[in-house]
Each structure stands twice: as C-alpha cells, then as structure tokens.
Design a protein around this motif. Structure first.
Motif, PDB file in Angstrom:
ATOM      1  N   HIS A   1      -3.853   7.040  -2.963  1.00 32.96           N
ATOM      2  CA  HIS A   1      -3.264   5.757  -2.598  1.00 32.96           C
ATOM      3  C   HIS A   1      -3.326   4.780  -3.759  1.00 32.96           C
ATOM      4  O   HIS A   1      -4.228   4.851  -4.595  1.00 32.96           O
ATOM      5  CB  HIS A   1      -3.996   5.149  -1.400  1.00 32.96           C
ATOM      6  CG  HIS A   1      -3.791   5.888  -0.114  1.00 32.96           C
ATOM      7  ND1 HIS A   1      -4.419   7.091   0.152  1.00 32.96           N
ATOM      8  CD2 HIS A   1      -3.035   5.592   0.973  1.00 32.96           C
ATOM      9  CE1 HIS A   1      -4.065   7.512   1.343  1.00 32.96           C
ATOM     10  NE2 HIS A   1      -3.222   6.629   1.864  1.00 32.96           N
TER      11      HIS A   1
ATOM     12  N   VAL B   1      -7.358   4.386   4.793  1.00 26.28           N
ATOM     13  CA  VAL B   1      -7.195   5.316   3.684  1.00 26.28           C
ATOM     14  C   VAL B   1      -8.171   6.468   3.832  1.00 26.28           C
ATOM     15  O   VAL B   1      -9.361   6.267   4.061  1.00 26.28           O
ATOM     16  CB  VAL B   1      -7.421   4.577   2.353  1.00 26.28           C
ATOM     17  CG1 VAL B   1      -7.426   5.558   1.191  1.00 26.28           C
ATOM     18  CG2 VAL B   1      -6.359   3.513   2.169  1.00 26.28           C
TER      19      VAL B   1
ATOM     20  N   TYR C   1       3.561   2.342   2.836  1.00 26.16           N
ATOM     21  CA  TYR C   1       3.060   2.380   4.210  1.00 26.16           C
ATOM     22  C   TYR C   1       2.966   0.991   4.842  1.00 26.16           C
ATOM     23  O   TYR C   1       3.203   0.820   6.033  1.00 26.16           O
ATOM     24  CB  TYR C   1       1.673   3.033   4.248  1.00 26.16           C
ATOM     25  CG  TYR C   1       1.723   4.523   4.135  1.00 26.16           C
ATOM     26  CD1 TYR C   1       2.059   5.312   5.225  1.00 26.16           C
ATOM     27  CD2 TYR C   1       1.443   5.153   2.920  1.00 26.16           C
ATOM     28  CE1 TYR C   1       2.105   6.690   5.125  1.00 26.16           C
ATOM     29  CE2 TYR C   1       1.487   6.535   2.812  1.00 26.16           C
ATOM     30  CZ  TYR C   1       1.819   7.299   3.913  1.00 26.16           C
ATOM     31  OH  TYR C   1       1.871   8.669   3.802  1.00 26.16           O
TER      32      TYR C   1
ATOM     33  N   LEU D   1       0.858  -1.177   0.000  1.00 30.77           N
ATOM     34  CA  LEU D   1       0.000   0.000   0.000  1.00 30.77           C
ATOM     35  C   LEU D   1       0.900   1.235   0.000  1.00 30.77           C
ATOM     36  O   LEU D   1       1.738   1.400   0.890  1.00 30.77           O
ATOM     37  CB  LEU D   1      -0.909   0.014   1.227  1.00 30.77           C
ATOM     38  CG  LEU D   1      -1.813   1.240   1.380  1.00 30.77           C
ATOM     39  CD1 LEU D   1      -2.843   1.307   0.252  1.00 30.77           C
ATOM     40  CD2 LEU D   1      -2.519   1.202   2.736  1.00 30.77           C
ATOM     41  N   SER D   2       0.748   2.114  -1.021  1.00 33.05           N
ATOM     42  CA  SER D   2       1.637   3.269  -1.187  1.00 33.05           C
ATOM     43  C   SER D   2       0.844   4.544  -1.334  1.00 33.05           C
ATOM     44  O   SER D   2      -0.325   4.534  -1.759  1.00 33.05           O
ATOM     45  CB  SER D   2       2.525   3.088  -2.423  1.00 33.05           C
ATOM     46  OG  SER D   2       3.318   1.931  -2.314  1.00 33.05           O
ATOM     47  N   GLN D   3       1.529   5.663  -1.006  1.00 27.44           N
ATOM     48  CA  GLN D   3       0.976   6.985  -1.265  1.00 27.44           C
ATOM     49  C   GLN D   3       2.115   7.932  -1.632  1.00 27.44           C
ATOM     50  O   GLN D   3       3.073   8.070  -0.863  1.00 27.44           O
ATOM     51  CB  GLN D   3       0.240   7.546  -0.041  1.00 27.44           C
ATOM     52  CG  GLN D   3      -0.313   8.957  -0.286  1.00 27.44           C
ATOM     53  CD  GLN D   3      -0.975   9.535   0.950  1.00 27.44           C
ATOM     54  OE1 GLN D   3      -1.150   8.861   1.934  1.00 27.44           O
ATOM     55  NE2 GLN D   3      -1.317  10.805   0.882  1.00 27.44           N
TER      56      GLN D   3
END
Length: 851
Positions: free
Chosen positions: A81, A75, A58, A51-53
């Motif tokens: 995201h 989220v 993250y 899971l990325s932003q």
C-alpha cells in the motif's frame, strides 16, 4: 493467561477481522488503518490524499482545515500500500521529500506539510537544496529603523544596536513557540541568556549591542542541529558617530492611527462597554515623526496586558508583532472584571513606549440560579460532641450562576435562613453573606441538642422572581455508645505462640446510640497484655483497623493466685456473660480456674456515651426515670476476672485514668452523655462524657498441641503445674474427674483422669486437645489443628470423622466410638492411637480389650 489459550484467541481475532472486510493478503493479519495529519493549510485551501494498492485507489480523504484523519480501509500488508497526494487547491503540499507518494505503515500517522512557503521539488533529484523536510533558519541583522546594520560603513555602535531576527521553518512551515539559542564572538546579547522564543511566524529575535571591544564578529542562531550565522562590524567608542555617517535622526512614536489622525500614547478599541464573554478589538500603530506616516522600516513586538488580565479575569492575545506599523489584538473580559484599561508596550530605538486604552466597562451577567454545593463536614455531632473531637459546626456552600450558566463574580448578596432543624440547630455566621470571586456564598451552622437534618435556604437578594436554593447537614449523636462499641481479631487462636513479629489484624466498629456510624476521624486507643499493638487509629465509616504483633514465648502477665480466690464479688464479676459484653469486658472465664500463659487481653477505648434505656417516651433524651449502664474507668482485664483489682497477685489490670486523679474511679451516680431532659440536666446528669471501652481475648497457640483422652462422661479442668509440663512455657495442663466413669468399662484410668485401658465390646471416649498452655490449638487459616483416632492393629473399628480446631480461645473437644466386630475373639487387645496434626505432630495411645 495460559499460552495455549493466548494462541487460540489470536487466531480467532484474526479470523474475525478478516470476516469484517479486512484484506487477507500477506500473513492474513489485519494490521491497521493509516492516518494523515495536515499542517500549514490556510483558509480557502484544500487538499486530498489517496490510499492505493497496486495502482488501485481504495479511499480518498479530503482536507479543508489542518486536522488528522484516518482511512477506514484496514491495511493487511504495508509493503503493498501507498499513501499519496491527490489534489491540492491553492497550496503546495508534500509528504516527506516527495510530492508523489510514500510507503505506508498502517500504524503510522503521515505528516502532510502544506503552505505557500513549500517550494516544488523534483522527486528525481534527491540532492535538491530546497528540500523543506529539513529544518531551515534564515536571518537578518537590522537596526531599530529596519535598516541593515553591521557593515563596515554602518557598524554596530553604542548608539546603534542590531536586531538579529531569525525565521525557523520545518518542511517550509514556520515553527512557533520553540526556543532558539544565540551566541556571539564579539559584542553583548540582550537578553543575556542568549535564548528567544519563536512567534507565530517562526521568528525569534535578540538584540546585539556594541559592548566594549571593536572589530569583526559573528552571531549564530541554532535550533535542533540547524544553524544560521551572520557577520558584522562593531565600532565601540563614545557613540558620537563619524563625519561620514551621521546617526539616524528619524523618531518613532507609538499610539493609534496615522497622519493627522494619529494619537500618541492611546490605543483604539472597538467598544468602551461590553459584557462578560464578549470580545473587544484593540489597535495600535507605530509612526515616523514628523508626518506620522506608518513605520515600514521593520517589525516590532508589542506586549498587551491589563489589571483584569493580570488577575486572571480577562484574556488578551499577547505578544503581537507590528508589521508595516500596524498591530491588533483581541481582548475578552470574564466574570469579576467590571472595568479595565488595556496597556501596550513596545521598545523602539532602545526606548520603551507605552499606550493605554480608554476605560472599558464590563457588564456582569445577572444571577439566574443558586444551588447547594456542599456541607463541610456533611455530618456534625450534637452540642457538646466537641469534647470528643467531633465537630459541632459545618460550613455550607451555595453557588450562584449567571444566565450563561457560569459562576457569577464577587459581591452578589445572599440571605440565609433555617428552614428545618431542632434542638437549637442554628446559623452562627450571620444571616447575610456575599459571593466570592468563584460565585460561592458560605454560611456556618451549629448543631443543637437532638439528632436532626438541619436545612438552610439561600436567597439571592433583590432577585425577582426569587432565586432560591436549599441545602442540609446531618446532625447526629456523633459519639460512640458503650453498647455499640465492638472489637474483633481476625483469629482468636493464631499460631504465634512460638513466633516473634507475627501480625494479626484487629478491627473496631463504633456507632452512636441511634446506630449511625460515628464521625470520621474518631480516635480509638489500644492496649495489649502480651505482644505489641498499634497505639491508635481513626475511624472511616465507623470502622478502623490496627495490627497486633506477637512477642514470642513470654512468661509475664500471669495471675498465679487466680484459682485460689473465692467465687463471687468482689473478686469476680457478678453479672452474666451478656453483662460482661455490655460493660466492654472479655468473655467469661469462670472463677476457680487457673490463669493461663499464652493468653492476651486487647482493650480499645475512646470518648463516648454511657448506654441508657430510652423506655419512658422514646424521645432520644435521657430522662430521670430511665436506667443507664454506669461505667467505671476502663481497664485491661488481664486475668479475666471482670473486676479491676490492685491486689499483688493481679497480673496487671492497667486502667485508663479518664478523670486524671491518679486513682481508679468506680462507676458514678450520674449519667454521662450528650442528651438529657431539662430535669435530668438540673439533677446533674449529662455534665460530662465517659471512656467507652471494649475488649477481646486471643490465645497465642503454640506449634505443638496435645490430646487428653477421657471417658465420655468425665468432666475436666485446668491444673497449674509449676515447672511447666508439657513444655517449658506451659504451667497449665488438663486433668479429668473420673468419679462418674463406669469402672466396668474404664477399668484403668490414670491419676490425671485419662484412659489407660478399656475392656468393652464398644465404648465412646472424648479427646480434649489443647496447646502447650491449655489454650485452643492453632486455627488461623495458614495452619489448622486436626485430631483423628485410629486402631493401630486394625482389629477394632473406630468411628468419628477427623475433628478440626475452629476460631476459639478454648481447647477443642472431639468424640470417637470404638467397636469390636463380632468375629474378633475375646481377649483381643487393640491399641487406639489419637494423633494430633498441627505444625508439630503428637500422639497418645491407650489399649482396649474385648471381653
């Protein structure tokens, strides 16, 4: 919920979630945590998801099996995201059409498809034809030997059918247990339905036979909008073949093993004896004769079964697909399967072949415990209670379990014995029984003549140490007793006198002579003088309910001669008000009083026991020297005299002919009930039961009520008025007896006893308020009658709070006091108004003069 409160709650929830570590970007509301479902991952393979932003990772999820997981990170803005593929070991995995990333919706679970069948895709080429996100169908058309068929040089013929096998994948993963539809332009499909179910490998198969026509045709398979088509040649004829292409001559055999070790018609099993819950491996093979080499020319579906499987006492994986000539499955027997033979069938070259296993012996797990499950019913009545529909027998069920905690199978012997009981409580079904297929053993017991707790002990025969269990059933009197039978209506004076089809609930409560609730299902019957009523109800927990329905204005059921009969027996009940209640009669209305319209008697009755005074030895048994309340046949006391009469002036007094002799039967000389001493029985007591009964009266109050104003020390009575004052329904009005009034104060009293004028500085008077029939004014929760006295000109003070009707059938009596203040001059005349507020408001006025 108030909309403003809702907004506040949402705001607080948002603040609370942010405080717990959720992101506050976007609109500030924490939306959720995205999830990932992995499918197609094989043993030894693994994959990770990130899971990325904005380029920052993250959280990472790791998968080694096909499961669903959610990120713990919540989220707050889905647009910021992404969920992307991390690393994959031994497998190719993909989100949708991309191997890189996919925009995240925090309310969604993303499907990650893995497997060696998923080819790599260039994410920059959206037209890549190998995109596995679409459903794909591929197929082959082969004969029974696995050789391609349907060409012009190897056409489908009467002696050479084609097997059309279609593989269905979704995102490169085989689709199992789904229906595929088939259609042909020439030839015959088997099965004729044109449908087949995909197996674990995503393969669905149908057979294409020649039929009657020759030529070129097409066969199409379709699944969820995707199709696959194969074309073929059919040469229909006598099946003799052609000189250029002789028929296939190889022969396929079904059994186990291969080469010199092949045994036709037999299955190989890993063990011929096993236990409940254990598994046995089963192998079979298809070989080519001669030589018995394993058949590698195609695939075949093999079906496995057995008698225990067919009966639900064993499990086996079936069907299974033979690939390369070999097929295997797993067999697991359960309780109640003691021996079994496994069968396997396969169709080869259009012929069905069968193989069977050696007999498998299944050891049952030994008994370990026995427990009491239930008694049905849990409560039974004393011997004789069946006359009233109360069961005297109960079936007690015990469960025998094995060492695994599972129910044993059928045939385990169990012995029973009574360990507690009195009055003849006993077993009637035999002292030995055996378990059924569910491990249950049952025994039937019957009641005796006294209340008790009957206990039965069950023992597994031959157990060492002993395996014991105990159960019990309650033996109660079970029948309602006369003095424990009561009735109540929700309102005694509902405002239904002018209205049709208004409903009033009626409730019945019944107990036996021990105060215990009567058996569920006890039937109670009802009758009503006016209106309608549900004819019967069955008790649950000692209570049942029916509904009474109003008839509107009615003039029937009126005893015009009631007031003219002499007081005392036999015209009127001679006992006390308590005696009336104990005999199931309505409350006391004195003799010498006129009957009234708008009153209904409701009577309930059922089969039960007369009441007796167990004063001799408190043994719960009727003894010869004990007193009892002997009952006549039940009747509905419409004119409320307490005595059933057939005189012409009687309104109805319908009776319940319990002994069915068509005549009203008075009280008998023998006690009617279940439990008698031996001497009492010898004297003829306890030979039968009785109709126990209970009654109540309800006033059907009219919309309008009226005030009658009398001196405080004046008595009042009802008077019958033919013609019907104060309204056409009513024949009864209220009159006062002024003989006790002080003439110096109440110097003007009407002929009916009501005050016309008072000359006094102060005086107390009473107001009797009744409906149009001289009954209670309305008080039913929806409408309530109230009475208030006031000085019209305000020159006198009137004391006394507003007086309201209550739950009663009789008129409402209220008291008020009038006082002239000292400053008011003599000779002042004041009008006192008594106002009755009901559905219709009425008033009466009298005057008072200050001396």
């Amino acid at each position: 919920m108030n909309k403003y409160k809702s907004l506040v709650m949402i705001a607080l929830a948002s603040l609370g979630l942010s405080a717990c570590g959720g992101s506050s970007s976007g609109d500030g509301l924490v939306l959720g945590s995205p999830g990932v479902e992995v499918v197609g991952l094989l043993a030894g393979q693994s994959v990770s998801v990130v899971l990325s932003q904005s380029g920052t990772d993250y959280e990472t999820l790791s998968f080694t099996t096909n499961t669903t997981q959610r990120f713990t990170q919540r989220v707050s803005n889905a647009a910021l995201h992404i969920v992307r593929l991390g690393t994959a070991t031994g497998a190719t995995c993909r989100f949708g059409t991309s191997t890189q990333s996919v925009s995240s919706d925090p309310k969604f679970v993303h499907l990650l498809s893995c497997g060696t069948a998923v080819p790599p895709v260039d994410p920059g080429d959206p037209t890549d034809p190998t995109d596995p996100s679409a459903i794909q169908l591929t197929g082959t058309l082969l004969d029974a030997g696995g050789v391609p068929v349907g060409s012009t040089d190897r056409p489908i013929r009467d002696d050479r059918a084609g097997i059309f096998s279609v593989t269905v994948t979704d995102s490169g993963i085989p689709v199992a247990n789904r229906v595929v539809n088939f259609s042909v332009t020439l030839g015959v499909l088997v099965p004729s339905s044109g449908t087949a179910l995909t197996d674990a490998n995503g393969v669905a198969r149908v057979t294409l036979e020649a039929g009657e026509g020759s030529g070129a045709g097409g066969i199409e398979a379709s699944y969820e909008g995707s199709t696959f088509t194969s074309y073929y040649q059919i040469d229909a004829g006598d099946g003799g073949g052609s000189p250029e292409e002789p028929p296939v001559t190889e022969t396929l055999l079904f059994g186990n093993g291969s080469g010199a070790g092949f045994t036709e018609g037999e299955l190989a099993v890993s063990a011929t004896s096993t236990g409940v819950g254990s598994s046995v491996s089963v192998q079979a093979s298809i070989v080519v004769d001669p030589g018995n080499a394993l058949w590698t020319g195609g695939i075949a579906q093999v079906n496995f079964s057995s008698d225990c499987v067919d009966s639900g006492f064993a499990q086996i994986d079936s069907p299974r697909t033979a690939v390369g000539g070999n097929v295997s499955t797993t067999y697991e027997p359960a309780t109640n399967c003691t021996s079994d033979v496994i069968r396997a069938t396969v169709t080869l070259g259009g012929d069905a072949q069968t193989a069977v296993s050696p007999q498998i012996t299944v050891a049952q797990s030994p008994s370990s415990s026995i427990s009491f499950l239930e008694a049905d019913p849990t409560v039974i009545g004393l011997k004789g209670a069946a006359q009233a529909g109360v069961p005297e027998e109960s079936v007690m069920t015990f469960l025998v379990r094995n060492q695994n905690g599972e129910p044993v199978g059928s045939g385990v012997s169990v012995e029973f014995e009574v360990t507690a009981g009195a009055g003849g409580f006993d077993i009637t079904s035999g002292l030995t029984g055996s378990t059924n297929a569910s491990g249950e053993a049952r025994v039937t017991v019957t009641s005796g003549t006294v209340p008790t707790i009957g206990s039965v002990r069950a023992r597994v025969v031959g157990s060492n140490p002993e395996i014991l269990g105990t159960g019990s059933v309650s033996v109660q009197v079970g029948l309602p007793e006369q003095e424990r039978f009561s009735i109540a209506t929700e309102f005694l004076n509902p405002g239904v006198g002018n209205r049709v089809a208004q409903e009033v609930p009626v409730v019945i409560s019944l107990q036996d002579r021990m105060g215990q609730l009567v058996a569920d299902g006890t039937l109670v019957n009802f009758t009503t003088e006016l209106g309608g009523i549900t004819p019967s109800c069955e008790t649950i927990d000692g209570v049942c309910n029916v509904t009474w329905t109003s008839p509107g204005i009615t003039v029937n059921k009126y005893d015009a001669g009631r007031a003219g009969r002499a007081c005392g027996a036999p015209e009127f009940f001679s006992g006390t008000a308590l005696d009336r209640i104990k005999n199931g009669l309505v409350a006391d209305m004195p003799c010498g009083v006129h009957d009234r319209f708008g009153r209904t008697t409701i009577t309930a009755w059922t089969v039960g026991e007369e009441s007796f005074d167990d004063a001799v030895n408190r043994n719960n048994v009727f003894d010869l020297t004990e007193e009892w309340r002997a009952l006549p046949e039940a009747f509905r006391d419409d004119n409320e005299t307490g005595v059933r009469t057939n005189a012409p002036q009687s309104a109805a007094n319908d009776f319940m002919d319990f002994d069915e002799d068509e005549d009203y039967t008075q009280a008998g000389a023998l006690f009617r009930g279940l439990s008698c001493s031996a001497a009492a029985k010898a004297a003829g007591h306890c030979a039968s039961l009785a109709n126990v009964r209970t009654s109540t009266t309800m006033a059907l109050s009219t919309d309008a009520s009226y005030a009658y104003v009398f001196p405080v020390d004046t008595d009042w009575i009802w008077e019958d008025r033919d013609g019907g004052a104060p309204q056409n329904w009513g024949r009864t009005v209220i009159v006062g007896d002024s003989s006790g009034a002080n003439p110096a104060i109440f110097d003007s009293i009407a002929a009916d006893g009501q005050i016309q004028n008072i000359t006094a500085n102060s005086a107390t008077f009473k107001v009797v308020t009744a409906d149009a029939n001289g009954n209670a004014p309305i008080s039913d929760g929806e409408s309530t009658t109230s009475v208030l006295a006031t000085a019209v000109n305000g020159q006198a003070d009137v004391f006394g709070a507003q007086c309201s009707a209550f739950n009663s059938t009789e008129p409402l009596v209220c008291f008020f006091t009038m006082i002239f203040p000292a400053a008011i001059p003599s000779g002042t005349v004041e009008a006192i108004q008594v106002r009755v507020s009901s559905r219709v408001e009425t008033a009466t006025v009298f005057t008072v003069t200050k001396p």
